[in-house]
Design a protein around this motif. Structure first.
Motif, PDB file in Angstrom:
ATOM      1  N   GLU A  50       0.793  -1.557   0.185  1.00 53.35           N
ATOM      2  CA  GLU A  50      -0.037   0.009   0.157  1.00 53.35           C
ATOM      3  C   GLU A  50       1.105   0.926  -0.014  1.00 53.35           C
ATOM      4  O   GLU A  50       0.808   2.003   0.096  1.00 53.35           O
ATOM      5  CB  GLU A  50      -0.873   0.012   1.240  1.00 53.35           C
ATOM      6  N   TYR A  51       2.082   1.231  -0.331  1.00 58.11           N
ATOM      7  CA  TYR A  51       3.392   1.977   0.157  1.00 58.11           C
ATOM      8  C   TYR A  51       2.896   3.391  -1.134  1.00 58.11           C
ATOM      9  O   TYR A  51       2.958   4.744  -1.185  1.00 58.11           O
ATOM     10  CB  TYR A  51       4.729   1.800  -0.252  1.00 58.11           C
ATOM     11  N   GLU A  52       2.619   2.755  -2.360  1.00 58.42           N
ATOM     12  CA  GLU A  52       2.672   3.325  -3.315  1.00 58.42           C
ATOM     13  C   GLU A  52       1.460   3.561  -3.477  1.00 58.42           C
ATOM     14  O   GLU A  52       0.898   5.195  -4.294  1.00 58.42           O
ATOM     15  CB  GLU A  52       2.715   2.130  -4.839  1.00 58.42           C
ATOM     16  N   LYS A  53       0.350   3.598  -2.708  1.00 57.92           N
ATOM     17  CA  LYS A  53      -0.935   4.244  -2.597  1.00 57.92           C
ATOM     18  C   LYS A  53      -1.157   5.633  -1.118  1.00 57.92           C
ATOM     19  O   LYS A  53      -2.055   5.842  -1.651  1.00 57.92           O
ATOM     20  CB  LYS A  53      -2.305   3.446  -2.359  1.00 57.92           C
ATOM     21  N   GLU A  63       9.249   6.693  -7.513  1.00 57.12           N
ATOM     22  CA  GLU A  63       8.978   4.806  -8.164  1.00 57.12           C
ATOM     23  C   GLU A  63       9.868   3.662  -7.265  1.00 57.12           C
ATOM     24  O   GLU A  63       9.514   1.788  -7.621  1.00 57.12           O
ATOM     25  CB  GLU A  63       8.681   4.817  -9.258  1.00 57.12           C
ATOM     26  N   VAL A  64      11.388   4.006  -7.618  1.00 56.60           N
ATOM     27  CA  VAL A  64      12.349   3.406  -6.535  1.00 56.60           C
ATOM     28  C   VAL A  64      12.158   2.489  -5.825  1.00 56.60           C
ATOM     29  O   VAL A  64      11.982   0.690  -5.826  1.00 56.60           O
ATOM     30  CB  VAL A  64      13.895   3.616  -6.580  1.00 56.60           C
ATOM     31  N   MET A  65      11.350   3.333  -4.390  1.00 52.96           N
ATOM     32  CA  MET A  65      11.266   3.139  -3.098  1.00 52.96           C
ATOM     33  C   MET A  65       9.632   1.802  -3.759  1.00 52.96           C
ATOM     34  O   MET A  65       9.793   1.234  -2.828  1.00 52.96           O
ATOM     35  CB  MET A  65      10.599   4.514  -2.228  1.00 52.96           C
ATOM     36  N   THR A  66       9.245   2.413  -3.975  1.00 55.33           N
ATOM     37  CA  THR A  66       7.982   2.145  -4.515  1.00 55.33           C
ATOM     38  C   THR A  66       7.830   0.479  -4.972  1.00 55.33           C
ATOM     39  O   THR A  66       7.107  -0.709  -4.498  1.00 55.33           O
ATOM     40  CB  THR A  66       6.863   2.307  -5.130  1.00 55.33           C
ATOM     41  N   SER A  67       8.540   0.497  -6.634  1.00 50.72           N
ATOM     42  CA  SER A  67       9.099  -1.356  -6.604  1.00 50.72           C
ATOM     43  C   SER A  67      10.020  -2.199  -5.751  1.00 50.72           C
ATOM     44  O   SER A  67       9.990  -3.296  -5.328  1.00 50.72           O
ATOM     45  CB  SER A  67      10.367  -1.180  -7.580  1.00 50.72           C
ATOM     46  N   THR A  68      11.065  -1.365  -4.600  1.00 51.16           N
ATOM     47  CA  THR A  68      11.345  -2.131  -4.102  1.00 51.16           C
ATOM     48  C   THR A  68      10.639  -2.859  -2.559  1.00 51.16           C
ATOM     49  O   THR A  68      11.205  -4.033  -2.335  1.00 51.16           O
ATOM     50  CB  THR A  68      12.484  -1.249  -3.271  1.00 51.16           C
ATOM     51  N   LEU A  69       9.698  -1.916  -2.485  1.00 49.71           N
ATOM     52  CA  LEU A  69       8.302  -2.203  -1.414  1.00 49.71           C
ATOM     53  C   LEU A  69       7.875  -3.502  -1.704  1.00 49.71           C
ATOM     54  O   LEU A  69       7.900  -4.460  -0.922  1.00 49.71           O
ATOM     55  CB  LEU A  69       8.286  -1.179  -0.224  1.00 49.71           C
ATOM     56  N   GLN A  70       8.054  -3.134  -3.067  1.00 56.26           N
ATOM     57  CA  GLN A  70       6.628  -4.224  -3.591  1.00 56.26           C
ATOM     58  C   GLN A  70       6.996  -5.460  -3.513  1.00 56.26           C
ATOM     59  O   GLN A  70       6.841  -6.862  -3.446  1.00 56.26           O
ATOM     60  CB  GLN A  70       6.249  -3.872  -5.488  1.00 56.26           C
ATOM     61  N   GLN A  71       8.404  -5.404  -4.030  1.00 55.43           N
ATOM     62  CA  GLN A  71       9.128  -7.101  -4.356  1.00 55.43           C
ATOM     63  C   GLN A  71       9.308  -7.292  -2.761  1.00 55.43           C
ATOM     64  O   GLN A  71       9.962  -8.779  -2.627  1.00 55.43           O
ATOM     65  CB  GLN A  71      11.233  -6.505  -4.453  1.00 55.43           C
TER      66      GLN A  71
END
Length: 700
Positions: A50-53, A63-71
C-alpha cells in the motif's frame, strides 16, 4: 508562502509518523508473538504494497522506493509460507534476538528519537514565533513623542533576541524536516533488511532457495541504503554550512529598523510584499492594530492572515492617494485613500525603509506605472514627488535654519515663536480686561459650515481655493504660486473645536480666552463631536483638507493670520486669529479666532506658521528688492540714453561748425551763398538753444 511550504512539510512529517507507527506495530507483532508470525508478516507485506497508494506530499512519486517495497512484500509472502512448526526452540530464541537487534531497534530509534525531535522542534519554533510576534507588537507601540532610550534599547534588544532565536530555530527545524525525508527511507529499509536476514538464518530448511533468490537483491538493497546514508550526511553537512553562512549574513536583519545607509531604499518598485500593522476601529474613539501579510497584485492591495490559503482584496489602489500621517503616537504610519474617497486604510510599517518603500510603491501603482513596458524607468521620474509624502514634517530648526531672520530684521507682522506675540513690545496689552478681548454675546461656531460651497468673510472666492482635490505629494498643475508653496509643505492632523469673533488681535490672551470660552461652551452644551481635518501649512496660506476626499474645506491667506498661540498648559490646543474684511458690521475689518486640537503638535504647528510667515516675508523683501533694482536699471538706462543723445547732438554741432567754416572761406564775395549756408545751419541747429545761437553769430 514560506509558512504554506512549511505546512506541506509538516503534513508530510505527520503522514510519515502515522505510517511508521503502523509499520512499527506490524514488526512488533513479529517480535512479540511467534504464534502470530504468519499473520504479522502478511500484514507487513500488505502495508508495503500500500506504499504506492499513500499520498505523501513529498516523495509520493518515488518509483524506485515503491518497486523495492513491492519486491520485499512478495518475498515476505513467500517466506511466511515456509514456516514450519518443527523448528527448534533455540532457533526461535536466535530469531527473537535477531529481530530485536536488526528489526525493532532501528524502527524504535526512528520513532522515539527522530519523530519526537520533529515534534519538539515544531513546539520550539511555535514558541519562538509567538515570542517574536510579542516583541514586534511591543516595539510597534513605542512612542515617538516620548522616547525613552532605556525602554527603546530594551525593546530593540528583545526584538533582536527573539528574531534571532526564531530564525535559528526555524533553520534547524527546516533542516530536520529535510533530513526526515532521508531518515524515512533508512528507517523503513533497515528493519526490513534485518528482518529478511533473520528469516534467512531462521529458515534452515529453505536456506539454499532463499539465498539463491535473495542474495543479490539484498546486497543491492544494502548498497542502496549505504548510498542514501552517505547522501544524507553530505546534505546535512551542506545545510549546516548554509545555516552558518545565513546566520552571519542575516545578523543585521534581526534589527527591527536596519540602517538605511547599508540597506538603501528602493523607490522604483511596482510590487511590494511584507508584514504591516493595520488600524481597525473598534469604537468611536478606540481602535486596535492587527499584524498581517500585505502584498500588491497589479493595481490591487491584498492581505493574507496567518493560516489562510490565499489573500483577500483590501483596496483598489489605481489612482489612489497615499500620504504619511501621524496616528496614535505610532511611527512609520501612512494612509491610503481610494480614488472616490469612500475607503481609506491606515497602515504602520516596521522600519523606515519599509515605510518609504511602501509609500513609493503605492504611489507608483496609483499612477498605473506597472502597466507600462519599463515601469522602473518611469517610476524613477516620479520619485521626487513621492519624497514629499515619505518625509515627516521637519522641525523649524531642521529644514529652514538658513532662512531664519535676525532679530534686527524681524518684520512687525511675523511671529516665529510658539506664542506668536511680540513680548515686551505688547506688554501694555496684557492689562486689557477679558471683555475687551472677546465680547460676552459673541456667537460660537462649533463646526465647519458647508466645507465645499461657503467661504469665510473676506476670503477670495476663486475656483482654485475651495472644492479642489489636494495632491499630498505637492504636485502642482502648472501654477506658479503652487510651485512656490513647495518651499514649505507641512501636513498636520487637527480637529476643529470652534471659532468666534474677537475684539483684539494684538495679544495671545485673546487666543487663551477664546479657548476657555469654547471649551466651556462645549462642556455646558455636551458637544463632543469634532471635525477631523488635515491642516496644510504653506508659504501662501493655511488649508483645511478633508482627509477622505482630499477636498479643501477652508483656506486662510497667510497675510491675514496675524496671531497664533498654543495653550499655556495643554500643548495639544492651539489657535490663530484671522483678520478679515466685513463681519457683523460691514465696511470694517473684523478678527475671528479659530481653535483646534492636534496630536501633541501645537507648538510645532505654530513654529511652522511662523516659519511660513518668515519665508513669505523674505520672499516679499526679495520681490521688492528685485522691483527696486529693476527701477534703478530703468533709470540708469534712461540716463544713458539721454547722455548718448547729448553726445550725438554735440557731435552733430561740431560737424556742422566744421562745414560752415569750410564753406565760408571760398565764398566770402558772395553774400547770397553765405546766407544760404547760414539758413541751412539755422534749420539744423534750431534745437541748440542760446549757446548755439551765439556760436552761430560769432561764426557769421
Amino acid at each position: 508562502q514560506t509558512r504554506s511550504l512549511l505546512g506541506v512539510f509538516e503534513e508530510d512529517a505527520a503522514a510519515i509518523s502515522n505510517y511508521i507507527n503502523q509499520l512499527f506495530q506490524a514488526m512488533h507483532r513479529i517480535y512479540d508473538a511467534q504464534n502470530e508470525l504468519s499473520a504479522a508478516t502478511h500484514l507487513t507485506s500488505k502495508l508495503l504494497k500500500e506504499y504506492e497508494k499513500q499520498r505523501f506530499p513529498l516523495g509520493g512519486d518515488d518509483e524506485v522506493m515503491t518497486s523495492t517495497l513491492q519486491q520485499f512484500a512478495k518475498v515476505i509472502d513467500e517466506a511466511s509460507t515456509c514456516i514450519s512448526l518443527t523448528l527448534l526452540i533455540s532457533c526461535h530464541a536466535v530469531l527473537s534476538t535477531q529481530l530485536a537487534d536488526a528489526m525493532m531497534f532501528p524502527i524504535s530509534q526512528f520513532k522515539e528519537r527522530d519523530l519526537k525531535e520533529i515534534l519538539t522542534l515544531k513546539e520550539v519554533f511555535q514558541i519562538a514565533s509567538n515570542d517574536h510576534d510579542a516583541a514586534i507588537t511591543r516595539y510597534s507601540r513605542l512612542s515617538k513623542r516620548r522616547e525613552n532610550e532605556k525602554i527603546k534599547a530594551e525593546v530593540t534588544e528583545d526584538v533582536y533576541t527573539s528574531r534571532k532565536k526564531q530564525h535559528q530555530t526555524m533553520m534547524h527545524y527546516f533542516c530536520a524536516l529535510n533530513t526526515l525525508q532521508y531518515k524515512k527511507k533508512i528507517a523503513m529499509l533497515e528493519p526490513l533488511l534485518g528482518y529478511m536476514q533473520a528469516q534467512i538464518s531462521f529458515f534452515k530448511m529453505g536456506s539454499e532457495n532463499l539465498t539463491e533468490q535473495l542474495e543479490e537483491f539484498l546486497t543491492n538493497i544494502g548498497t542502496s541504503v549505504q548510498n542514501v546514508r552517505r547522501e544524507m550526511e553530505c546534505e546535512v553537512e551542506n545545510m549546516q554550512q548554509t545555516i552558518e553562512d545565513l546566520e552571519v549574513a542575516s545578523d543585521p536583519l534581526y534589527l527591527p529598523d536596519p540602517d538605511t545607509t547599508k540597506f538603501p531604499v528602493h523607490r522604483n518598485l511596482t510590487r511590494k510584499a511584507g508584514y504591516l500593522n493595520a488600524r481597525n476601529k473598534t469604537g468611536l474613539v478606540s481602535s486596535s492594530w492587527e499584524r498581517q501579510f500585505y502584498f500588491t497584485q497589479g493595481g490591487n492591495l491584498m492581505s493574507q492572515a496567518r493560516g489562510d490559503v490565499a489573500g483577500g482584496l483590501v483596496m483598489d489602489i489605481d489612482n489612489c492617494s497615499v500620504m504619511a500621517v501621524d496616528c496614535e503616537d505610532r511611527r512609520y504610519c501612512f494612509q491610503i485613500t481610494s480614488f472616490d474617497g469612500k475607503k481609506s486604510s491606515i497602515l504602520q510599517a516596521e522600519s523606515k525603509k519599509d515605510y518609504e518603500e511602501w509609500i513609493c510603491t503605492i504611489n507608483n501603482i496609483s499612477k498605473q506605472i506597472y502597466l507600462s513596458e519599463n515601469p522602473e524607468e518611469i517610476a524613477a521620474r516620479v520619485n521626487q514627488s513621492a519624497l514629499e509624502a515619505v518625509t515627516p514634517s521637519p522641525s523649524f530648526q531642521q529644514r529652514h535654519e538658513s532662512m531664519r531672520p535676525t532679530v534686527q530684521s524681524r518684520p512687525p507682522a511675523a511671529r516665529t515663536s510658539s506664542t506668536g506675540s511680540l513680548g515686551s513690545e505688547s506688554a501694555a496689552l496684557f492689562a486689557l480686561s477679558l471683555d475687551s478681548l472677546v465680547a460676552p454675546d459673541t456667537p460660537i461656531q462649533f463646526d465647519i459650515i458647508s466645507p465645499v460651497s461657503e467661504d469665510l468673510p473676506g476670503q477670495a472666492k476663486s475656483s482654485g481655493q475651495l472644492g479642489r482635490r489636494t495632491n499630498p505629494f505637492g504636485e502642482s498643475g502648472g501654477s506658479k504660486s503652487e510651485t512656490e508653496d513647495l518651499i514649505l509643505h507641512q501636513l498636520f492632523i487637527v480637529r476643529f473645536l470652534g471659532s468666534m469673533e474677537v475684539k483684539s488681535d494684538e495679544s495671545p490672551d485673546v487666543v487663551y480666552e477664546t479657548m476657555r470660552q469654547i471649551l466651556a461652551a462645549r462642556a455646558i452644551h455636551n458637544i463632543f463631536r469634532m471635525t477631523e481635518s488635515h491642516l496644510l501649512v504653506t508659504c501662501d496660506c493655511l488649508k483645511l483638507i478633508d482627509p477622505q476626499t482630499q477636498v479643501t474645506r477652508l483656506r486662510f491667506p497667510l497675510p491675514s493670520v496675524v496671531l497664533y498661540a498654543t495653550h499655556q498648559e495643554n500643548k495639544r490646543l492651539f489657535g490663530f486669529v484671522l483678520r478679515t474684511s466685513g463681519g457683523r458690521v460691514e465696511s470694517r475689518q473684523t478678527s475671528v479666532c479659530y481653535i483646534f486640537e492636534s496630536n501633541n503638535e501645537g507648538e510645532k504647528i505654530c513654529d511652522s506658521v511662523g516659519l511660513a510667515k518668515q519665508i513669505a516675508f523674505h520672499a516679499e523683501l526679495d520681490r521688492k528688492a528685485s522691483e527696486k533694482q529693476k527701477e534703478i536699471d530703468r533709470v540708469k538706462e534712461k540716463q544713458q540714453k539721454e547722455l548718448n543723445k547729448q553726445k550725438q547732438i554735440e557731435k552733430d554741432l561740431e560737424e556742422q561748425s566744421r562745414l560752415i567754416a569750410a564753406s565760408s572761406r571760398p565764398n566770402q564775395s558772395s553774400g547770397e551763398g553765405q546766407f544760404v549756408v547760414l539758413s541751412s545751419s539755422q534749420s539744423e541747429d534750431s534745437d541748440l538753444g542760446d549757446d548755439g545761437k551765439k556760436k552761430r553769430e560769432s561764426e557769421a
